[in-house]
Design a protein around this motif. Structure first.
Motif, PDB file in Angstrom:
ATOM      1  N   THR A   1      46.349  49.459  44.052  1.00 50.61           N
ATOM      2  CA  THR A   1      45.437  48.341  44.411  1.00 50.61           C
ATOM      3  C   THR A   1      46.156  47.013  44.022  1.00 50.61           C
ATOM      4  O   THR A   1      45.869  46.107  44.935  1.00 50.61           O
ATOM      5  CB  THR A   1      44.033  48.482  43.308  1.00 50.61           C
ATOM      6  N   ALA A   2      46.993  46.779  43.046  1.00 52.94           N
ATOM      7  CA  ALA A   2      47.286  45.668  42.810  1.00 52.94           C
ATOM      8  C   ALA A   2      48.199  45.151  44.113  1.00 52.94           C
ATOM      9  O   ALA A   2      48.245  43.802  44.302  1.00 52.94           O
ATOM     10  CB  ALA A   2      48.185  45.579  41.559  1.00 52.94           C
ATOM     11  N   GLU A   3      48.957  45.878  44.785  1.00 50.91           N
ATOM     12  CA  GLU A   3      49.762  45.586  45.871  1.00 50.91           C
ATOM     13  C   GLU A   3      48.926  44.881  47.256  1.00 50.91           C
ATOM     14  O   GLU A   3      49.242  44.831  48.346  1.00 50.91           O
ATOM     15  CB  GLU A   3      50.660  46.471  46.003  1.00 50.91           C
ATOM     16  N   TYR A   4      47.356  45.184  47.036  1.00 51.85           N
ATOM     17  CA  TYR A   4      46.761  44.948  48.387  1.00 51.85           C
ATOM     18  C   TYR A   4      45.763  43.919  48.175  1.00 51.85           C
ATOM     19  O   TYR A   4      45.211  43.311  48.856  1.00 51.85           O
ATOM     20  CB  TYR A   4      45.943  46.306  48.876  1.00 51.85           C
ATOM     21  N   VAL A   5      45.921  43.147  46.757  1.00 46.91           N
ATOM     22  CA  VAL A   5      45.039  42.071  46.549  1.00 46.91           C
ATOM     23  C   VAL A   5      45.450  40.939  46.751  1.00 46.91           C
ATOM     24  O   VAL A   5      46.403  40.596  46.027  1.00 46.91           O
ATOM     25  CB  VAL A   5      44.258  42.277  45.064  1.00 46.91           C
ATOM     26  N   LEU A   6      45.296  40.160  47.543  1.00 45.65           N
ATOM     27  CA  LEU A   6      46.053  39.061  47.984  1.00 45.65           C
ATOM     28  C   LEU A   6      45.131  37.579  47.413  1.00 45.65           C
ATOM     29  O   LEU A   6      45.738  36.682  47.148  1.00 45.65           O
ATOM     30  CB  LEU A   6      45.923  38.776  49.589  1.00 45.65           C
ATOM     31  N   GLY A   7      43.870  37.728  47.436  1.00 45.21           N
ATOM     32  CA  GLY A   7      43.271  36.602  46.592  1.00 45.21           C
ATOM     33  C   GLY A   7      41.839  36.875  46.351  1.00 45.21           C
ATOM     34  O   GLY A   7      41.394  38.012  46.604  1.00 45.21           O
ATOM     35  N   LEU A   8      41.362  36.175  45.360  1.00 44.72           N
ATOM     36  CA  LEU A   8      40.080  36.539  44.569  1.00 44.72           C
ATOM     37  C   LEU A   8      39.385  35.039  44.427  1.00 44.72           C
ATOM     38  O   LEU A   8      39.686  34.293  44.044  1.00 44.72           O
ATOM     39  CB  LEU A   8      40.451  37.163  43.116  1.00 44.72           C
ATOM     40  N   ASP A   9      37.959  35.335  44.368  1.00 48.99           N
ATOM     41  CA  ASP A   9      37.001  34.341  44.015  1.00 48.99           C
ATOM     42  C   ASP A   9      36.359  35.097  42.497  1.00 48.99           C
ATOM     43  O   ASP A   9      36.029  36.358  42.447  1.00 48.99           O
ATOM     44  CB  ASP A   9      36.052  34.191  44.802  1.00 48.99           C
ATOM     45  N   VAL A  10      36.604  34.321  41.382  1.00 49.27           N
ATOM     46  CA  VAL A  10      36.216  34.677  40.065  1.00 49.27           C
ATOM     47  C   VAL A  10      35.227  33.571  39.473  1.00 49.27           C
ATOM     48  O   VAL A  10      35.632  32.631  39.434  1.00 49.27           O
ATOM     49  CB  VAL A  10      37.505  34.952  39.319  1.00 49.27           C
ATOM     50  N   VAL A  11      34.151  34.125  38.889  1.00 49.83           N
ATOM     51  CA  VAL A  11      33.318  33.416  38.250  1.00 49.83           C
ATOM     52  C   VAL A  11      33.875  33.476  36.454  1.00 49.83           C
ATOM     53  O   VAL A  11      33.825  34.587  36.066  1.00 49.83           O
ATOM     54  CB  VAL A  11      31.866  33.896  38.111  1.00 49.83           C
ATOM     55  N   LEU A  12      34.229  32.405  36.003  1.00 55.47           N
ATOM     56  CA  LEU A  12      34.685  32.610  34.854  1.00 55.47           C
ATOM     57  C   LEU A  12      33.644  32.451  33.638  1.00 55.47           C
ATOM     58  O   LEU A  12      32.420  32.558  34.057  1.00 55.47           O
ATOM     59  CB  LEU A  12      35.351  31.213  34.411  1.00 55.47           C
ATOM     60  N   ALA A  13      33.856  32.668  32.403  1.00 59.60           N
ATOM     61  CA  ALA A  13      32.758  32.866  31.221  1.00 59.60           C
ATOM     62  C   ALA A  13      31.899  31.753  31.294  1.00 59.60           C
ATOM     63  O   ALA A  13      30.681  31.873  30.850  1.00 59.60           O
ATOM     64  CB  ALA A  13      33.523  33.000  29.871  1.00 59.60           C
ATOM     65  N   ASP A  14      32.327  30.441  31.598  1.00 58.13           N
ATOM     66  CA  ASP A  14      31.384  29.321  31.377  1.00 58.13           C
ATOM     67  C   ASP A  14      30.697  29.018  32.669  1.00 58.13           C
ATOM     68  O   ASP A  14      29.837  28.138  32.945  1.00 58.13           O
ATOM     69  CB  ASP A  14      32.133  28.266  31.096  1.00 58.13           C
ATOM     70  N   GLY A  15      30.913  29.971  33.657  1.00 59.35           N
ATOM     71  CA  GLY A  15      30.228  29.773  35.091  1.00 59.35           C
ATOM     72  C   GLY A  15      31.043  28.975  36.159  1.00 59.35           C
ATOM     73  O   GLY A  15      30.491  28.889  37.281  1.00 59.35           O
ATOM     74  N   ARG A  16      32.418  28.526  35.806  1.00 62.24           N
ATOM     75  CA  ARG A  16      33.047  27.865  36.640  1.00 62.24           C
ATOM     76  C   ARG A  16      33.539  28.849  37.668  1.00 62.24           C
ATOM     77  O   ARG A  16      33.734  29.961  37.200  1.00 62.24           O
ATOM     78  CB  ARG A  16      34.198  27.090  36.113  1.00 62.24           C
ATOM     79  N   LEU A  17      33.671  28.617  39.152  1.00 60.69           N
ATOM     80  CA  LEU A  17      34.136  29.307  40.047  1.00 60.69           C
ATOM     81  C   LEU A  17      35.731  29.027  40.215  1.00 60.69           C
ATOM     82  O   LEU A  17      36.224  28.012  40.824  1.00 60.69           O
ATOM     83  CB  LEU A  17      33.325  29.072  41.382  1.00 60.69           C
ATOM     84  N   LEU A  18      36.380  29.945  40.165  1.00 58.73           N
ATOM     85  CA  LEU A  18      38.193  30.069  40.425  1.00 58.73           C
ATOM     86  C   LEU A  18      38.408  30.484  41.673  1.00 58.73           C
ATOM     87  O   LEU A  18      37.947  31.892  41.850  1.00 58.73           O
ATOM     88  CB  LEU A  18      38.685  30.414  39.254  1.00 58.73           C
ATOM     89  N   ARG A  19      39.189  30.031  42.554  1.00 53.55           N
ATOM     90  CA  ARG A  19      39.839  30.742  43.501  1.00 53.55           C
ATOM     91  C   ARG A  19      41.099  30.959  43.426  1.00 53.55           C
ATOM     92  O   ARG A  19      42.057  30.044  43.214  1.00 53.55           O
ATOM     93  CB  ARG A  19      39.339  29.994  45.036  1.00 53.55           C
ATOM     94  N   THR A  20      41.783  32.146  43.529  1.00 51.38           N
ATOM     95  CA  THR A  20      43.155  32.501  43.335  1.00 51.38           C
ATOM     96  C   THR A  20      43.696  33.109  44.734  1.00 51.38           C
ATOM     97  O   THR A  20      42.991  33.644  45.343  1.00 51.38           O
ATOM     98  CB  THR A  20      43.331  33.555  42.143  1.00 51.38           C
ATOM     99  N   GLY A  21      45.183  33.011  44.767  1.00 54.54           N
ATOM    100  CA  GLY A  21      45.735  33.613  45.680  1.00 54.54           C
ATOM    101  C   GLY A  21      45.409  32.992  47.091  1.00 54.54           C
ATOM    102  O   GLY A  21      45.502  31.600  47.294  1.00 54.54           O
ATOM    103  N   ARG A  22      45.628  33.782  48.432  1.00 56.71           N
ATOM    104  CA  ARG A  22      45.636  33.341  49.399  1.00 56.71           C
ATOM    105  C   ARG A  22      45.134  34.388  50.279  1.00 56.71           C
ATOM    106  O   ARG A  22      44.594  35.612  50.073  1.00 56.71           O
ATOM    107  CB  ARG A  22      47.254  33.355  49.778  1.00 56.71           C
TER     108      ARG A  22
END
Length: 456
Positions: A160-181
């Motif tokens: 799986t790790a080799e196929y995940v290019l980017g993520l939207d992640v909600v952090l513990a405090d509710g902020r939204l983080l966008r990673t990758g591409r």
């Protein structure tokens, strides 16, 4: 406290998305590692939108309530088990495929999309999503990301790790983080995407994923090779890989597993075998590749090599492998499913060692393995109603992990750590590695609210 928590959650979630009935919430208490400890959730939430997830996390932070993210709960290490008084955040209702792009060969999905649903959807566009855990008809992409899942095709196509290019992640405090591409290449900054893959919900809640796709391969053909010993089967695996072959699948079942599959489904697998090796190719000329591999198996000591004549016969062989874990679960009232990955050259040593452990502890332990990448799944079968047998099962489980590390392996190749392997993760990482991992956890989750007590 429960009333205050429920009221706060309902300020931004519809009534049907907030479950408080104890009989209902109890069903969300644990994953498939039902013997691992689990607490009682205070509430279960089933958000459908990113904003609803953000509201849950903001509420949890404000009230200092732990949150346990869950997918389909098909995990095998207790990683999705509830902790006492927590919010269980199920992403099962976030199940939309948002985009399939055949030019960039990507899909954009919500975490609740079932692996098999995505695979079938992209197949209609002439594409494939290769990671295929045995539970692919039930497990979700979010859960696959959380555990860093693998599958039968990893020997050729990776995990799986080799196929995940980017993520939207909600952090513990509710902020939204966008990673990758979503581009084919990208090296801007630290690779936070890879950090979240395999983090088991301890760093944030994945709410969107960009995953890579491959062109759909040709239909694969498989063969089955019967061996008189695990040593001979291990030698065949080494010979196949050393010779440069790239099978789409290379799987191994020991005699205990073969008999369990026959008992459950009357598959007609050869019960005289000590090890059954399955190999498949999805190359332009799979029959030629199978013939070459069959010759290598015979040279290594196979007593019989049976190539499938068509795709339907191949799928029947692969179905036998896919049902291995389910079949072994029927041997007794409970199972502990190990997930030790060793170098390919030590595969036979691992299987022989497990057989010795089974004898020493007086237990049935079947092994099925992704032989092509050395990932073994010893399954300890025991009677959970018998305290003495349960104790021996746990000790044998630990002995298997110790054996894996001794052979130069790792305690988990694809199932994750969860609750079941916390102690062993510390042994594998060592003090410095463990300190740094805990430090990363503190950066993303300073209050320790996200899936507390898992990993370490």
């Amino acid at each position: 406290m429960h009333d205050e928590l429920t009221a706060a959650l309902r300020e931004a979630l519809p009534p049907e998305a907030v479950l408080v009935d104890p009989d209902v919430t109890a069903s969300y208490a644990h994953d498939m590692a039902s013997f691992s400890e689990a607490g009682t959730p205070a509430v279960v939430v089933l958000p459908r939108t990113v904003e609803q997830v953000r509201h849950v996390m903001r509420t949890a932070t404000a009230l200092r309530v732990p949150v346990v993210p869950q997918g389909a709960r098909t995990g095998l290490s207790g990683g999705a088990n509830a902790v006492e008084g927590c919010i269980v955040l199920s992403t099962a209702k976030m199940d939309r495929i948002l985009e399939i792009d055949p030019v960039d060969r990507i899909a954009v999905v919500e975490p609740g999309v079932v692996n098999a649903v995505l695979s079938r959807a992209v197949a209609e566009r002439g594409l494939s999503y290769p990671p295929d855990p045995s539970s692919w008809e039930m497990c979700t992409i979010g859960g696959n990301i959380g555990t860093g899942a693998g599958g039968l095709c990893c020997v050729k196509y990776g995990v799986t790790a080799e196929y995940v290019l980017g993520l939207d992640v909600v952090l513990a405090d509710g902020r939204l983080l966008r990673t990758g591409r979503r581009t084919a290449k990208g090296v801007a900054g630290y690779d936070l995407t890879r950090l979240f893959v395999g983090s088991e919900g301890t760093l944030g809640v994945v709410v969107r994923a960009v995953v890579a796709l491959k062109p759909a391969p040709p239909r694969q053909l498989a063969l089955a090779a019967e061996f008189p010993s695990t040593a001979a089967a291990g030698a065949a695996v080494c010979s196949i890989m050393e010779s440069g072959h790239v099978p789409s699948l290379l799987e191994l079942m020991d005699a205990t597993t073969v008999r369990a599959v026959n008992a459950m489904a009357n598959m007609g697998l050869p019960e005289t075998t000590e090890a059954l090796l399955l190999a498949a190719f999805d190359t332009p000329d799979p029959a030629a590749d199978l013939a070459a591999v069959g010759a290598l198996c015979t040279a290594a000591g196979a007593t019989e090599v049976v190539p499938a004549e068509d795709a339907a016969e191949s799928e029947l062989l692969l179905q036998a492998r896919r049902m291995s874990l389910t079949a072994l679960e029927r041997v007794s009232t409970a199972t502990m499913i190990d997930d030790v990955c060793v170098p390919r050259g030590r595969l036979a040593d691992m299987l022989e060692g497990v057989a010795g452990i089974a004898e020493a502890y007086g237990l049935t332990i079947g092994v099925c393995a992704h032989a092509g990448d050395g990932n073994t799944h010893p399954v300890v079968c025991f009677d959970a109603r018998d305290p003495e047998e349960s104790r021996r099962a746990r000790e044998s489980f630990d002995a298997i992990m110790a054996l894996g590390l001794e052979l130069g392996g790792t305690i988990t190749g694809e199932h994750g750590v969860g609750l079941l392997k916390k102690e062993w993760l510390a042994r594998e990482l060592g003090p410095t590695g463990l300190e740094l991992q805990r430090g990363l956890k503190a950066v993303f989750d300073p209050l320790g609210l996200l899936n507390p007590g898992k990993l370490f």
